[in-house]
Design a protein around this motif. Structure first.
Motif, PDB file in Angstrom:
ATOM      1  N   ASN A 208      -1.123  -1.584 -10.176  1.00 30.13           N
ATOM      2  CA  ASN A 208      -1.302  -0.897 -11.288  1.00 30.13           C
ATOM      3  C   ASN A 208      -0.677   0.508 -11.355  1.00 30.13           C
ATOM      4  O   ASN A 208      -1.116   1.565 -10.565  1.00 30.13           O
TER       5      ASN A 208
ATOM      6  N   LYS B 105      -5.929  -0.398  -8.225  1.00 26.09           N
ATOM      7  CA  LYS B 105      -5.614  -1.428  -9.215  1.00 26.09           C
ATOM      8  C   LYS B 105      -4.575  -2.178  -9.053  1.00 26.09           C
ATOM      9  O   LYS B 105      -3.476  -2.073  -8.899  1.00 26.09           O
ATOM     10  N   LYS B 106      -4.667  -3.522  -9.826  1.00 28.65           N
ATOM     11  CA  LYS B 106      -3.718  -4.414  -9.993  1.00 28.65           C
ATOM     12  C   LYS B 106      -3.046  -5.022 -11.317  1.00 28.65           C
ATOM     13  O   LYS B 106      -4.349  -5.021 -12.197  1.00 28.65           O
TER      14      LYS B 106
ATOM     15  N   ASN C  82      -8.096  -3.317 -13.405  1.00 21.88           N
ATOM     16  CA  ASN C  82      -7.237  -4.494 -13.128  1.00 21.88           C
ATOM     17  C   ASN C  82      -6.850  -4.889 -14.449  1.00 21.88           C
ATOM     18  O   ASN C  82      -7.641  -5.197 -15.330  1.00 21.88           O
TER      19      ASN C  82
ATOM     20  N   ALA D 103     -11.426  -7.300 -14.552  1.00 20.59           N
ATOM     21  CA  ALA D 103     -10.263  -7.113 -15.161  1.00 20.59           C
ATOM     22  C   ALA D 103     -10.146  -7.327 -16.603  1.00 20.59           C
ATOM     23  O   ALA D 103     -11.534  -7.841 -17.050  1.00 20.59           O
TER      24      ALA D 103
END
Length: 308
Positions: free
Chosen positions: A242, A248-249, A188, A132
């Motif tokens: 995301n 993705k987060k 991320n 990330a």
């Protein structure tokens, strides 16, 4: 207390959960080659009949050892399946590594990252590496409010925490919000600081189930509970998908003021499992409101309580 087998090979270190014994006779049941061969077949869920066919032995031998393994709490039933009018039971090992330790064995304390917590931090940490980008607000005046971010020290605390689960070899691991390009957003992300000091947080603030109301007094507003939180020591921790990249987060840690952001960071460090359980009003959302306290009276927030 969880026990782990630590194996260091060259530059690589691996850990495996281990069942620790002080009396070797406890594992007599696994002392024969056949017993050990059968036991290993249950590393993944398996039916005794299938194991017998695979090993080409009589199924009664497998059932004999299954009974012994269960008596010693080494095997657990995990599922059942209907087969030709009967119920086939599936079992799996509860332990796949064992160790013995005498009362006089020397011990040395070392810092080993918790595999459980490391797994909980996925996808932000994967394979002992930070997966990330950490984004903090610029300390220079910027954005519509010409604000100077003072959350960097909070980011340091959080970076030290997640760094304990990584090899720490990839640098740099952070960017200022003023340095972010469109390509950076497709990862991320870990955002530290609210929408007045972190312009990336500002971009997604309205997409958060718990957000900071920039149109009033910067209170924290929860769409999950319908509540508002107005104290400067109120903070939040939210994980969302995301919007710039599928799969993705984004983790947002912010507060109404600096004290609230610090409370959010403390909650993530000291109450990670509770943070990841989801909101008590709507558990499907990983979104929490926290409140910070100065328990020792030195003017610094040192404790965080989860409010929702």
């Amino acid at each position: 207390m969880n026990k782990y087998f630590l194996l260091k090979t060259g530059k690589k270190t691996t850990t495996t959960p281990v069942l620790l014994f002080k009396e070797p006779e406890k594992l007599n049941i696994l002392s024969t080659p056949l017993a050990w061969k059968i036991y290993k077949e249950f590393a993944n869920p398996a039916c005794p009949v299938d194991v017998a066919k695979k090993l080409k032995i009589h199924e009664q031998k497998v059932y004999y050892y299954v009974k012994k393994f269960r008596k010693e709490d080494l095997l657990k039933e995990v599922s059942q399946e209907q087969r030709k009018g009967t119920v086939a039971k599936f079992y799996q090992t509860k332990h796949q590594a064992f160790a013995f330790k005498s009362d006089t064995a020397p011990e040395k304390e070392i810092r080993v990252p918790s595999p459980a917590k490391s797994a909980n931090l996925e996808p932000f940490i994967e394979n002992n590496k930070l997966n990330a980008k950490i984004i903090v607000g610029s300390p220079d005046p910027h954005g519509p409010w010409k604000a100077r971010a003072s959350d960097s020290c909070c980011a340091i605390d959080f970076a030290l925490f997640i760094g304990s689960f990584t090899d720490g070899k990839n640098v740099p691991n952070y960017k200022l919000d003023t340095e972010i390009r469109e390509s950076d957003l497709k990862h991320n992300l870990i955002l530290i600081g609210g929408p007045t000091v972190n312009m990336v947080t500002r971009k997604i603030n309205n997409k958060l189930p718990i957000r900071i109301d920039i149109k009033t007094d910067y209170r924290i507003v929860s769409d999950l509970s319908g509540k508002s939180y107005t104290d400067d020591t109120h903070g939040m921790a939210v994980i969302i998908e995301n919007p710039w990249k599928t799969g993705k987060k984004i983790l947002v840690i912010a507060g109404k003021r600096f004290a609230g952001t610090r409370a959010g960071v403390l909650a993530c460090i000291t109450k990670l499992n509770s943070i990841l359980k989801g909101n008590r009003f709507k558990p499907e959302f990983i979104a929490k409101v926290v409140k910070g306290y100065d328990m020792d009276g030195d003017g610094v927030i040192d404790t965080a309580e989860i409010l929702e």
